[in-house]
Scaffold this active site. Structure first.
Site, PDB file in Angstrom:
ATOM      1  N   TYR A   1       0.833  -1.205   0.000  1.00 12.69           N
ATOM      2  CA  TYR A   1       0.000   0.000   0.000  1.00 12.69           C
ATOM      3  C   TYR A   1       0.867   1.255   0.000  1.00 12.69           C
ATOM      4  O   TYR A   1       2.070   1.209   0.252  1.00 12.69           O
ATOM      5  CB  TYR A   1      -0.942   0.002   1.200  1.00 12.69           C
ATOM      6  CG  TYR A   1      -0.290   0.397   2.516  1.00 12.69           C
ATOM      7  CD1 TYR A   1      -0.461   1.685   3.044  1.00 12.69           C
ATOM      8  CD2 TYR A   1       0.504  -0.504   3.222  1.00 12.69           C
ATOM      9  CE1 TYR A   1       0.134   2.042   4.245  1.00 12.69           C
ATOM     10  CE2 TYR A   1       1.096  -0.146   4.417  1.00 12.69           C
ATOM     11  CZ  TYR A   1       0.914   1.130   4.921  1.00 12.69           C
ATOM     12  OH  TYR A   1       1.518   1.489   6.098  1.00 12.69           O
TER      13      TYR A   1
ATOM     14  N   GLU B   1      13.126   2.922  13.352  1.00 15.80           N
ATOM     15  CA  GLU B   1      12.068   3.805  12.866  1.00 15.80           C
ATOM     16  C   GLU B   1      10.890   3.705  13.814  1.00 15.80           C
ATOM     17  O   GLU B   1      10.885   2.888  14.737  1.00 15.80           O
ATOM     18  CB  GLU B   1      11.647   3.435  11.446  1.00 15.80           C
ATOM     19  CG  GLU B   1      11.043   2.048  11.310  1.00 15.80           C
ATOM     20  CD  GLU B   1      10.652   1.705   9.877  1.00 15.80           C
ATOM     21  OE1 GLU B   1      10.455   2.637   9.081  1.00 15.80           O
ATOM     22  OE2 GLU B   1      10.533   0.507   9.568  1.00 15.80           O
TER      23      GLU B   1
ATOM     24  N   ARG C   1       7.716   3.711  -5.010  1.00 11.23           N
ATOM     25  CA  ARG C   1       7.817   2.834  -3.853  1.00 11.23           C
ATOM     26  C   ARG C   1       6.729   1.760  -3.879  1.00 11.23           C
ATOM     27  O   ARG C   1       6.979   0.610  -3.498  1.00 11.23           O
ATOM     28  CB  ARG C   1       7.744   3.629  -2.553  1.00 11.23           C
ATOM     29  CG  ARG C   1       8.074   2.773  -1.334  1.00 11.23           C
ATOM     30  CD  ARG C   1       8.195   3.570  -0.071  1.00 11.23           C
ATOM     31  NE  ARG C   1       6.929   4.212   0.291  1.00 11.23           N
ATOM     32  CZ  ARG C   1       6.756   4.958   1.385  1.00 11.23           C
ATOM     33  NH1 ARG C   1       7.770   5.153   2.211  1.00 11.23           N
ATOM     34  NH2 ARG C   1       5.594   5.507   1.644  1.00 11.23           N
TER      35      ARG C   1
ATOM     36  N   LYS D   1       6.429  -2.065   1.886  1.00  8.61           N
ATOM     37  CA  LYS D   1       5.330  -1.373   2.581  1.00  8.61           C
ATOM     38  C   LYS D   1       4.100  -2.269   2.485  1.00  8.61           C
ATOM     39  O   LYS D   1       3.224  -2.098   1.628  1.00  8.61           O
ATOM     40  CB  LYS D   1       5.084   0.012   1.986  1.00  8.61           C
ATOM     41  CG  LYS D   1       4.239   0.914   2.879  1.00  8.61           C
ATOM     42  CD  LYS D   1       4.252   2.343   2.375  1.00  8.61           C
ATOM     43  CE  LYS D   1       3.329   3.239   3.185  1.00  8.61           C
ATOM     44  NZ  LYS D   1       3.761   3.440   4.565  1.00  8.61           N
TER      45      LYS D   1
END
Length: 289
Positions: free
Chosen positions: A33, A185, A52, A152
């Site tokens: 996504y 992160e 991406r 992702k």
């Protein structure tokens, strides 16, 4: 809340939108996504997000059946259907598609494309003016040799568990470490620090998602004359940094004044963070679709 959903080219309201329970995105989490936001009704950093999306899809041998222009047409149709009064939050989900309950990708001949459009919500003014406190998560970021964070993925359980801890602690975000004990992160954001006038952010090989906004902030830093570098950092380094902030598509830049029990610098948003926030705003118009 006005919401519109586009499923494989057909528009639905929030309550009518349905995806098959035999979709492998639901059964196995096989999907990727992207999230976009608009400024002035125009998607921000659209080409970067699409690159991406396709890179994530390629890592799971999934091909998007639409090119970028076709996907942008669907996004705009969905935005029109949502009839928002302000800016849009746009979530694009690409899944393996509907098939038998087997792991073989050949069982799913047609990927599913879902676009969700709803109102974008800016960070609270207090968060931008005073900074936020984030948790130091006990949940370790996925090992790149397991489920690579560079994908992702729609499977966000690792992030969700870390964020649930942050919510229990009353924090705005969750900073995660990798399997080596390095700061990596956040559950929903990338992290930056400032030390001695230099902007620092964990390196890609720490096992993080390379944020589109992260990269944009590095470009902004170069434009406004703030030196930046990728640097391996650990929790003990939190006591040595002067400033911190997180970045994401929906939040842009949000100052961080405390991580777990560690206060960052003087406990207020710092001058370099402010400088980058101003530079970010100034650079937006040139990057709209």
């Amino acid at each position: 809340m006005p919401v519109a959903v586009n499923i494989d080219g057909r528009l639905y309201g929030r309550d009518e939108a349905r995806v098959s329970v035999f979709d492998h995105g639901f059964l196995f989490g096989e999907g990727v996504y992207e999230v976009l936001r608009t400024y002035g009704g125009r998607p921000f950093l659209y080409p970067e997000h699409m690159r991406r999306l396709r890179a994530s899809a390629a890592r799971i041998a999934l091909e998007c059946p639409l090119d970028d222009d076709q996907l942008l047409v669907r996004i705009r149709e969905t935005m029109t259907a949502a009839a928002l009064e302000g800016e849009a939050y746009v979530r694009i989900l690409l899944t393996r598609g509907v098939g038998e309950i087997v792991y073989d990708p050949q069982a799913c001949p047609t990927p599913t494309i879902v676009i969700i459009v709803k109102p974008h919500v800016d960070p609270a003014p207090d968060a931008l003016a005073q900074g936020v406190r984030i948790a130091l998560a006990s949940v370790v970021r996925n090992h790149p040799g397991s489920v690579d964070p560079a994908i992702k993925s729609n499977n966000l359980l690792n992030n969700a568990l870390a964020m649930q801890q942050a919510l229990r602690e009353g924090a705005a975000e969750a900073l995660m470490e990798n399997h080596r004990g390095e700061l990596c992160e956040c559950a929903q954001s990338n992290i930056f620090f400032v030390r001695g006038g230099v902007l620092l952010t964990p390196p890609v090989d720490a096992g993080l998602l390379v944020g589109v906004t992260r990269q944009f902030v590095l470009e902004v830093a170069a434009a406004v004359g703030v030196p930046a570098e990728e640097r391996t950092l650990r929790r003990e380094d939190l006591a040595t940094v002067d400033e911190a902030f997180l970045t994401s598509t929906t939040k842009a830049i949000v100052p961080v004044v405390q991580v777990g029990d560690a206060r960052i610098g003087p406990g207020v948003p710092g001058p370099i963070t402010r400088r980058l926030m101003a530079g970010f705003e100034a650079a937006i118009p040139a990057r709209l679709a």
